[in-house]
Scaffold this motif. Structure first.
Motif, PDB file in Angstrom:
ATOM      1  N   PRO A  22       0.829  -1.213   0.000  1.00 34.52           N
ATOM      2  CA  PRO A  22       0.000   0.000   0.000  1.00 34.52           C
ATOM      3  C   PRO A  22       0.856   1.252   0.000  1.00 34.52           C
ATOM      4  O   PRO A  22       2.032   1.223   0.389  1.00 34.52           O
ATOM      5  N   SER A  24       1.022   3.569   1.988  1.00 30.38           N
ATOM      6  CA  SER A  24       0.956   4.143   3.335  1.00 30.38           C
ATOM      7  C   SER A  24       2.309   4.708   3.736  1.00 30.38           C
ATOM      8  O   SER A  24       3.369   4.306   3.215  1.00 30.38           O
ATOM      9  N   ALA A  25       2.288   5.614   4.694  1.00 27.58           N
ATOM     10  CA  ALA A  25       3.542   6.175   5.213  1.00 27.58           C
ATOM     11  C   ALA A  25       4.387   5.093   5.844  1.00 27.58           C
ATOM     12  O   ALA A  25       5.621   5.092   5.720  1.00 27.58           O
ATOM     13  N   ALA A  26       3.739   4.144   6.527  1.00 22.91           N
ATOM     14  CA  ALA A  26       4.481   3.066   7.183  1.00 22.91           C
ATOM     15  C   ALA A  26       5.198   2.188   6.168  1.00 22.91           C
ATOM     16  O   ALA A  26       6.381   1.856   6.329  1.00 22.91           O
ATOM     17  N   GLN A  28       5.993   2.987   3.067  1.00 18.89           N
ATOM     18  CA  GLN A  28       7.008   3.773   2.380  1.00 18.89           C
ATOM     19  C   GLN A  28       8.260   3.930   3.222  1.00 18.89           C
ATOM     20  O   GLN A  28       9.381   3.891   2.705  1.00 18.89           O
ATOM     21  N   CYS A  70       4.036  -4.768   5.556  1.00 23.55           N
ATOM     22  CA  CYS A  70       2.639  -5.118   5.827  1.00 23.55           C
ATOM     23  C   CYS A  70       2.326  -5.016   7.316  1.00 23.55           C
ATOM     24  O   CYS A  70       1.284  -4.464   7.708  1.00 23.55           O
ATOM     25  N   THR A  73       2.128  -1.392   8.417  1.00 21.43           N
ATOM     26  CA  THR A  73       0.923  -0.748   7.898  1.00 21.43           C
ATOM     27  C   THR A  73      -0.302  -1.174   8.696  1.00 21.43           C
ATOM     28  O   THR A  73      -1.140  -0.343   9.056  1.00 21.43           O
ATOM     29  N   ASP A  76       0.107   0.689  12.154  1.00 25.33           N
ATOM     30  CA  ASP A  76       0.022   2.157  12.147  1.00 25.33           C
ATOM     31  C   ASP A  76      -1.282   2.677  11.559  1.00 25.33           C
ATOM     32  O   ASP A  76      -1.849   3.657  12.054  1.00 25.33           O
ATOM     33  N   ASP A  77      -1.755   2.057  10.493  1.00 28.89           N
ATOM     34  CA  ASP A  77      -2.924   2.583   9.784  1.00 28.89           C
ATOM     35  C   ASP A  77      -4.244   1.954  10.223  1.00 28.89           C
ATOM     36  O   ASP A  77      -5.307   2.568  10.051  1.00 28.89           O
ATOM     37  N   TYR A  78      -4.183   0.744  10.766  1.00 29.16           N
ATOM     38  CA  TYR A  78      -5.423   0.038  11.092  1.00 29.16           C
ATOM     39  C   TYR A  78      -5.487  -0.399  12.564  1.00 29.16           C
ATOM     40  O   TYR A  78      -6.455  -1.058  12.958  1.00 29.16           O
ATOM     41  N   GLU A 298      -8.092  -3.062   3.717  1.00 26.43           N
ATOM     42  CA  GLU A 298      -9.347  -2.514   4.235  1.00 26.43           C
ATOM     43  C   GLU A 298     -10.303  -3.623   4.664  1.00 26.43           C
ATOM     44  O   GLU A 298     -10.850  -3.590   5.778  1.00 26.43           O
ATOM     45  N   SER A 301      -9.035  -5.579   7.734  1.00 26.52           N
ATOM     46  CA  SER A 301      -9.214  -4.838   8.996  1.00 26.52           C
ATOM     47  C   SER A 301     -10.674  -4.834   9.421  1.00 26.52           C
ATOM     48  O   SER A 301     -10.993  -4.947  10.613  1.00 26.52           O
TER      49      SER A 301
END
Length: 309
Positions: A22, A24-26, A28, A70, A73, A76-78, A298, A301
């Motif tokens: 993805p 995502s910042a994580a 990247q 992964c 992400t 951090d994101d979910y 998505e 999660s």
């Protein structure tokens, strides 16, 4: 709800898998850190190109980067952080990073060394691995002992799925013998080395020497070992497993059967692939098993949160 993250090993790699991560910042941040390390060590950044992935070292490093990206992400994101981690073969290094035992640069260095040593161990002769489906592991072990001195049980994935490692000559002989014994399938894996067997004894010794020089950090989560299929919570136990497993059979069946006893109710397999998800559905049917390859971040999660709520 208790969550386990599963990290696939060599054989699951595929062309373009880093590009599937993805934006995502994580993810990247992981890619940037990995590319800086690769550049410093003269290794190609395009690890997931089809031609490059044929190299054992490149394939293993690509799987490590993908797994860590992964996991970060998801966290951090979910807000999906595991209580248990398990990695199949080289996937264990991503699991160790997720558990806080290794930093990403430490894992990259260790996996690069591992890949080089594994290739060197198999530089003379032709080697490989194959999955035998439909026979009990004990029967496959007896078959290997009877057929050839260069043939060993390498992975115990389920009660009736066992991976053999050995010379291509031995594996060709085993294919016919397994089918004659009633195996449902005999499939060569996408690897050009023999792993988790005595061929890699020197690799295990050299890995132990390398890992012994690293700092000891207490794991933040339970780590399921390859070598014994058990849960450990000390740095020494994790690092010993990372070193020894390259020369010993992967006890994935035992590890995944143990997970529900540890309270795991949901398991998510990181990119790439869904092999571990399918194995988990067989070994631990009470656990909701999901793969990011099949469901995406998505939907995964969402399904995990529904179970949590």
């Amino acid at each position: 709800m208790s969550l386990a993250l599963l990290f696939p090993g060599q054989g699951s790699q595929r062309c373009g898998m880093l590009g599937e991560l993805p934006g995502s910042a994580a993810a990247q941040a992981v890619l940037d850190e990995a590319r800086a390390w690769l550049d410093d060590h003269g290794l190609p950044a395009n690890l997931d190109d089809e031609a490059v992935l044929r190299d054992t070292t490149a394939a293993q490093i690509a799987l490590l980067i993908t797994g860590v990206a992964c996991a970060r992400t998801l966290g951090d994101d979910y807000a999906l952080r595991p209580q248990v981690v398990a990695g199949h073969s080289v996937g264990a290094f991503a699991a160790a990073v997720c558990a806080g035992v290794l930093t990403l640069p430490e894992a990259l260095a260790a996996v690069a060394l591992r890949g080089e040593l594994m290739s060197a161990a198999c530089a003379h002769g032709e080697w490989g691995m194959a999955a035998v489906i439909g026979l009990p592991t004990r029967a496959v072990g007896r078959l290997a002992d009877r057929l050839h001195t260069e043939l060993w049980v390498a992975n115990v994935n389920t009660a009736t799925q066992t991976v053999l490692a050995g010379s291509l000559t031995a594996l060709r002989t085993a294919a016919g013998a397994a089918q004659a014994a009633g195996a449902a399938d005999f499939t060569m894996l996408d690897v050009v080395v023999a792993s988790h067997c005595p061929v890699q004894s020197d690799t295990a010794r050299r890995m132990a020497e390398h890992l012994s020089r690293l700092p000891r950090r207490i794991p933040s989560v339970r780590y399921l070992t390859n070598t014994g299929g058990r849960a450990v919570r000390t740095a020494d136990a994790v690092l010993d497993d990372l070193a020894e497993s390259v020369a010993r059979p992967v006890q994935w069946y035992d590890a995944t059967r143990l997970a529900p006893e540890l309270g795991v109710t949901c398991a998510v397999e990181v990119l790439p692939g869904h092999v571990l998800t399918r194995l988990n559905a067989v070994n631990a049917p009470s656990v909701l098993s999901l793969s990011l390859s099949d469901n995406g971040f998505e939907r995964t999660s969402t399904l995990v949160r529904r179970m949590r709520d």
